[in-house]
Design a protein around this motif. Structure first.
Motif, PDB file in Angstrom:
ATOM      1  N   GLN A  26       0.869  -1.178   0.000  1.00  0.00           N
ATOM      2  CA  GLN A  26       0.000   0.000   0.000  1.00  0.00           C
ATOM      3  C   GLN A  26       0.904   1.226   0.000  1.00  0.00           C
ATOM      4  OE1 GLN A  26      -2.955  -0.037   3.073  1.00  0.00           O
ATOM      5  NE2 GLN A  26      -3.635   2.053   2.669  1.00  0.00           N
ATOM      6  N   VAL A  27       0.757   2.111  -0.989  1.00  0.00           N
ATOM      7  CA  VAL A  27       1.736   3.171  -1.205  1.00  0.00           C
ATOM      8  C   VAL A  27       1.073   4.543  -1.238  1.00  0.00           C
ATOM      9  CG1 VAL A  27       3.625   3.984  -2.682  1.00  0.00           C
ATOM     10  CG2 VAL A  27       3.074   1.539  -2.600  1.00  0.00           C
ATOM     11  N   ASP A  28       1.754   5.525  -0.634  1.00  0.00           N
ATOM     12  CA  ASP A  28       1.367   6.922  -0.755  1.00  0.00           C
ATOM     13  C   ASP A  28       2.617   7.705  -1.142  1.00  0.00           C
ATOM     14  OD1 ASP A  28      -0.122   9.196  -0.786  1.00  0.00           O
ATOM     15  OD2 ASP A  28      -0.824   9.046   1.284  1.00  0.00           O
ATOM     16  N   VAL A  29       2.423   8.834  -1.835  1.00  0.00           N
ATOM     17  CA  VAL A  29       3.546   9.603  -2.354  1.00  0.00           C
ATOM     18  C   VAL A  29       3.364  11.075  -2.025  1.00  0.00           C
ATOM     19  CG1 VAL A  29       4.766  10.356  -4.439  1.00  0.00           C
ATOM     20  CG2 VAL A  29       3.976   7.990  -4.249  1.00  0.00           C
ATOM     21  N   ILE A  30       4.478  11.740  -1.686  1.00  0.00           N
ATOM     22  CA  ILE A  30       4.500  13.187  -1.564  1.00  0.00           C
ATOM     23  C   ILE A  30       5.801  13.667  -2.188  1.00  0.00           C
ATOM     24  CG2 ILE A  30       5.504  13.120   0.781  1.00  0.00           C
ATOM     25  CD1 ILE A  30       3.890  15.706   1.348  1.00  0.00           C
ATOM     26  N   ASN A  31       5.723  14.768  -2.955  1.00  0.00           N
ATOM     27  CA  ASN A  31       6.870  15.191  -3.759  1.00  0.00           C
ATOM     28  C   ASN A  31       7.586  16.424  -3.221  1.00  0.00           C
ATOM     29  OD1 ASN A  31       4.612  14.260  -6.180  1.00  0.00           O
ATOM     30  ND2 ASN A  31       6.576  13.206  -6.035  1.00  0.00           N
ATOM     31  N   THR A  32       7.345  16.742  -1.967  1.00  0.00           N
ATOM     32  CA  THR A  32       8.018  17.882  -1.348  1.00  0.00           C
ATOM     33  C   THR A  32       8.286  17.595   0.111  1.00  0.00           C
ATOM     34  OG1 THR A  32       7.806  20.228  -0.783  1.00  0.00           O
ATOM     35  CG2 THR A  32       5.778  18.952  -0.892  1.00  0.00           C
ATOM     36  N   GLY A  33       9.303  18.253   0.651  1.00  0.00           N
ATOM     37  CA  GLY A  33       9.602  18.075   2.071  1.00  0.00           C
ATOM     38  C   GLY A  33       8.543  18.699   2.956  1.00  0.00           C
ATOM     39  N   GLU A  34       7.934  19.777   2.478  1.00  0.00           N
ATOM     40  CA  GLU A  34       6.862  20.432   3.224  1.00  0.00           C
ATOM     41  C   GLU A  34       5.661  19.490   3.298  1.00  0.00           C
ATOM     42  OE1 GLU A  34       7.047  23.178   4.790  1.00  0.00           O
ATOM     43  OE2 GLU A  34       8.835  24.153   3.955  1.00  0.00           O
ATOM     44  N   GLY A  35       5.243  19.182   4.501  1.00  0.00           N
ATOM     45  CA  GLY A  35       4.088  18.318   4.695  1.00  0.00           C
ATOM     46  C   GLY A  35       4.403  16.836   4.725  1.00  0.00           C
ATOM     47  N   ALA A  36       5.675  16.468   4.499  1.00  0.00           N
ATOM     48  CA  ALA A  36       6.030  15.049   4.475  1.00  0.00           C
ATOM     49  C   ALA A  36       5.881  14.406   5.852  1.00  0.00           C
ATOM     50  CB  ALA A  36       7.461  14.875   3.962  1.00  0.00           C
TER      51      ALA A  36
END
Length: 310
Positions: A26-36
């Motif tokens: 089960q995968v989720d992605v975030i592309n910035t350090g802000e909010g990671a």
């Protein structure tokens, strides 16, 4: 597993996500350090794939925040770095990462790393069948997390001398009884002293390790050896306890006198000098525990108070 991918390379992140999902994760992605970090808090992943060079907030900062959070600090972290230089890798591990992978990498190599982290997680969560304590991997990881959080800690190596002759004399049931006896005393001391931040592990055989706040180490050692020496008569006959030894048979079949069991405690802490990781603490601990040798059946402890390794 639940896996969070934190990487500003959109194409790579999507490629990783597709591969991981095809493997049943089960995968989720975030592309910035802000909010990671906030994403990790809400998603509660088993593993975080964390790029170091991120816009806004670096991977190092996110790693530290995860390790300091009481809800998700045990999450496995694999740092992804395009730098690949030893200082950057070491710095990432010192922030609490479990492993690293240098970019560019093949997806097969990434899957191997994730598989290894899965084994680590399983090992950390496993318990000894007799003492119900976690093992070596668990306590080393716990030490690394606390060092990453900048906490003042002490590590106590507990060795029960005289254990092997006792096992020879009493057999498997005697071995189980002695290990259970010590484990219960350790837990009782923790509870009696009101030391709540205390992590106990069973390294195997007669060897245990305790992790606690540096300020609690000496009083814990005092209480543990006092309680053990007072109660160990329960493990022996009245005649054995009075004489101070048991009879056992050596490898040649000869009967020999063996001292009663006692505790040897070696203590290492980071109050006077910094330690970067559990590996270094255990190296020093291997030296220090040799200085704690029971005398006349009395348990002893030795605390390393050096400011350097010399």
């Amino acid at each position: 597993m639940r896996i969070l991918v934190v990487d500003d390379d959109l194409d790579l992140a999507e490629l990783i996500k597709t591969k991981l999902q095809s493997e049943g994760h089960q995968v989720d992605v975030i592309n910035t350090g802000e909010g990671a970090f906030e994403k990790a808090k809400s998603f509660k992943p088993d593993v975080v794939l964390l790029d170091i060079m991120l816009p806004g907030v670096t991977g190092y900062q996110i790693c530290r925040k995860i390790r300091r959070d009481p809800e998700i600090y045990k999450t496995a972290i694999l740092i992804l770095t395009a730098l690949g230089e030893e200082p950057e890798v070491l710095h990432g591990l010192e922030q609490g990462a479990d492993d690293y992978l240098v970019k560019p990498f093949k997806l097969e190599r990434l899957m191997d790393k994730i598989s290894s982290l899965g084994v680590l997680i399983a090992s950390v969560n496993s318990r000894n069948q007799i003492t119900n304590f976690p093992g070596t991997d668990a306590i080393k990881r716990e030490i690394n997390h606390k060092l990453a959080r900048g906490e003042q800690i002490a590590v106590i190596y507990v060795n029960m001398t005289g254990f092997k002759p006792y096992c020879v004399s009493r057999g498997p049931e005697g071995q189980k009884r002695a290990l259970t006896f010590l484990a219960e005393i350790m837990v009782e001391v923790k509870r009696t002293l009101g030391i709540y931040e205390c992590f106990m592990a069973h390294m195997g055989g007669e060897h245990f390790v305790i992790l606690l706040n540096a300020s609690d180490a000496e009083k814990f050692c005092e209480a543990l050896i006092t309680s053990f020496d007072q109660k160990k008569k329960e493990l022996y006959t009245s005649q054995e306890y009075e004489h101070g030894y048991i009879l056992a048979v050596d490898r040649n079949g000869a009967e020999i006198k063996c001292p009663l069991m006692a505790l040897s405690l070696g203590v290492v802490h980071n109050q006077f000098r910094p330690f970067r990781n559990a590996k270094k603490m255990f190296e020093v601990l291997a030296q220090v525990r040799q200085k704690a040798q029971p005398v006349n059946g009395k348990s002893v402890y030795f605390i390393d108070r050096r400011h350097t390794d010399r």
